[in-house]
Design a protein around this motif. Structure first.
Motif, PDB file in Angstrom:
ATOM      1  N   THR A 115       0.588  -1.267  -0.067  1.00 40.89           N
ATOM      2  CA  THR A 115       0.019   0.069   0.028  1.00 40.89           C
ATOM      3  C   THR A 115       0.939   1.247  -0.056  1.00 40.89           C
ATOM      4  O   THR A 115       0.725   2.325  -0.714  1.00 40.89           O
ATOM      5  CB  THR A 115      -0.849   0.150   1.278  1.00 40.89           C
ATOM      6  OG1 THR A 115      -1.796  -1.204   1.108  1.00 40.89           O
ATOM      7  CG2 THR A 115      -1.577   1.133   1.315  1.00 40.89           C
ATOM      8  N   GLU A 116       1.912   1.333   0.897  1.00 35.30           N
ATOM      9  CA  GLU A 116       2.624   2.579   1.016  1.00 35.30           C
ATOM     10  C   GLU A 116       3.525   2.501  -0.446  1.00 35.30           C
ATOM     11  O   GLU A 116       3.845   3.621  -0.955  1.00 35.30           O
ATOM     12  CB  GLU A 116       3.734   2.228   2.146  1.00 35.30           C
ATOM     13  CG  GLU A 116       3.284   2.219   3.540  1.00 35.30           C
ATOM     14  CD  GLU A 116       4.171   1.794   4.628  1.00 35.30           C
ATOM     15  OE1 GLU A 116       5.264   1.568   4.338  1.00 35.30           O
ATOM     16  OE2 GLU A 116       3.782   1.536   5.506  1.00 35.30           O
ATOM     17  N   GLY A 122       2.637   7.438  -6.613  1.00 37.02           N
ATOM     18  CA  GLY A 122       1.367   8.273  -6.918  1.00 37.02           C
ATOM     19  C   GLY A 122      -0.055   7.890  -7.247  1.00 37.02           C
ATOM     20  O   GLY A 122      -0.803   8.411  -8.100  1.00 37.02           O
ATOM     21  N   MET A 123      -0.117   6.541  -6.715  1.00 31.36           N
ATOM     22  CA  MET A 123      -1.611   6.050  -7.183  1.00 31.36           C
ATOM     23  C   MET A 123      -2.700   6.296  -6.186  1.00 31.36           C
ATOM     24  O   MET A 123      -2.466   6.751  -5.053  1.00 31.36           O
ATOM     25  CB  MET A 123      -1.480   4.244  -7.007  1.00 31.36           C
ATOM     26  CG  MET A 123      -0.493   3.569  -8.045  1.00 31.36           C
ATOM     27  SD  MET A 123      -0.581   1.837  -7.501  1.00 31.36           S
ATOM     28  CE  MET A 123      -2.224   1.116  -7.938  1.00 31.36           C
ATOM     29  N   THR A 124      -3.825   6.711  -6.915  1.00 28.65           N
ATOM     30  CA  THR A 124      -4.884   7.287  -6.080  1.00 28.65           C
ATOM     31  C   THR A 124      -5.541   5.999  -5.325  1.00 28.65           C
ATOM     32  O   THR A 124      -5.202   4.868  -5.385  1.00 28.65           O
ATOM     33  CB  THR A 124      -5.981   7.839  -7.030  1.00 28.65           C
ATOM     34  OG1 THR A 124      -6.542   6.648  -7.765  1.00 28.65           O
ATOM     35  CG2 THR A 124      -5.406   8.840  -7.864  1.00 28.65           C
TER      36      THR A 124
END
Length: 214
Positions: A115-116, A122-124
């Protein structure tokens, strides 16, 4: 042997009717569980996203689950009347808990480092959810779907008590006429459907587990 001969004789004489009941049974289960899969997955995502809401949503689903199935169908009948829709709504409600819980647990089990890393490139939130979290949580979601489907097949046999159709009609008729043959003719196909659903969805769950591990 006499009992088996009578059983197979009755099934052979009424095969068209039994196929119709089986189709009706499957239709109710498929619609109810499919709606629960959509709603339950969304609610599981909400639980994961907003931790304060998780106890409330899971408690509400738990309360529905502990209501006896016949009592739940009777309550729904008061608002929706007799027939198909009442049964489908009942199956939908009964299928929610395992799907919500397994979706929530599956999303919580996703490695935080992934997740980090997603945030780092830069993933939303939606990109992270659809491309990373949900694919990794799919084995858990499938496990919830598997449980929900087996439960729904069993609960659907109560459909005749609220004016519904399906294999429960044979069971209900057998109880009223004290005919063991008719009870078994309804119960055996329902049991086979539950076993097949468990096997098929179990294999799908294993395949997704292998894909998630890769």
């Amino acid at each position: 042997m006499t009992f088996l001969k009578e059983l197979f004789s009755y099934m052979g004489d009424n095969i068209d009717l039994l196929l119709l009941y089986t189709g009706q049974h499957l239709l109710m289960v498929i619609i109810g569980v499919s709606l629960a899969l959509i709603a339950g997955t969304l609610l599981g995502i909400v639980c994961s996203r907003y931790k304060k809401l998780a106890p409330i949503i899971l408690s509400a689903a738990n309360i529905i689950q502990i209501v006896p199935s016949l009592a739940l169908l009777a309550l729904l009948m008061l608002y929706f009347g007799l027939g198909f829709y009442t049964v489908v709504i009942g199956l939908f409600l009964y299928s929610l808990l395992p799907i919500i819980r397994h979706t929530y647990v599956g999303l919580e089990q996703v490695d935080s480092s992934l997740t980090e890393a997603g945030h780092g490139i830069g993933m939303t939130y939606m990109q992270l959810l659809t491309k990373v979290q949900l694919p990794l949580a799919m084995p858990f979601i499938m496990a919830g779907l598997r449980i929900a489907a087996v439960i729904a097949i069993g609960v659907a046999t109560l459909a005749p008590f609220v004016g519904g159709d399906g294999l429960g009609r044979e069971i209900f008729s057998g109880i009223n006429s004290r005919n063991d043959i008719r009870i078994y003719v309804g119960a055996i196909p329902a049991s086979i459907l539950a076993i097949l659903a468990d096997i098929v969805l179990g294999r799908m769950e294993k395949r997704m587990s292998v894909k998630a591990a890769k």
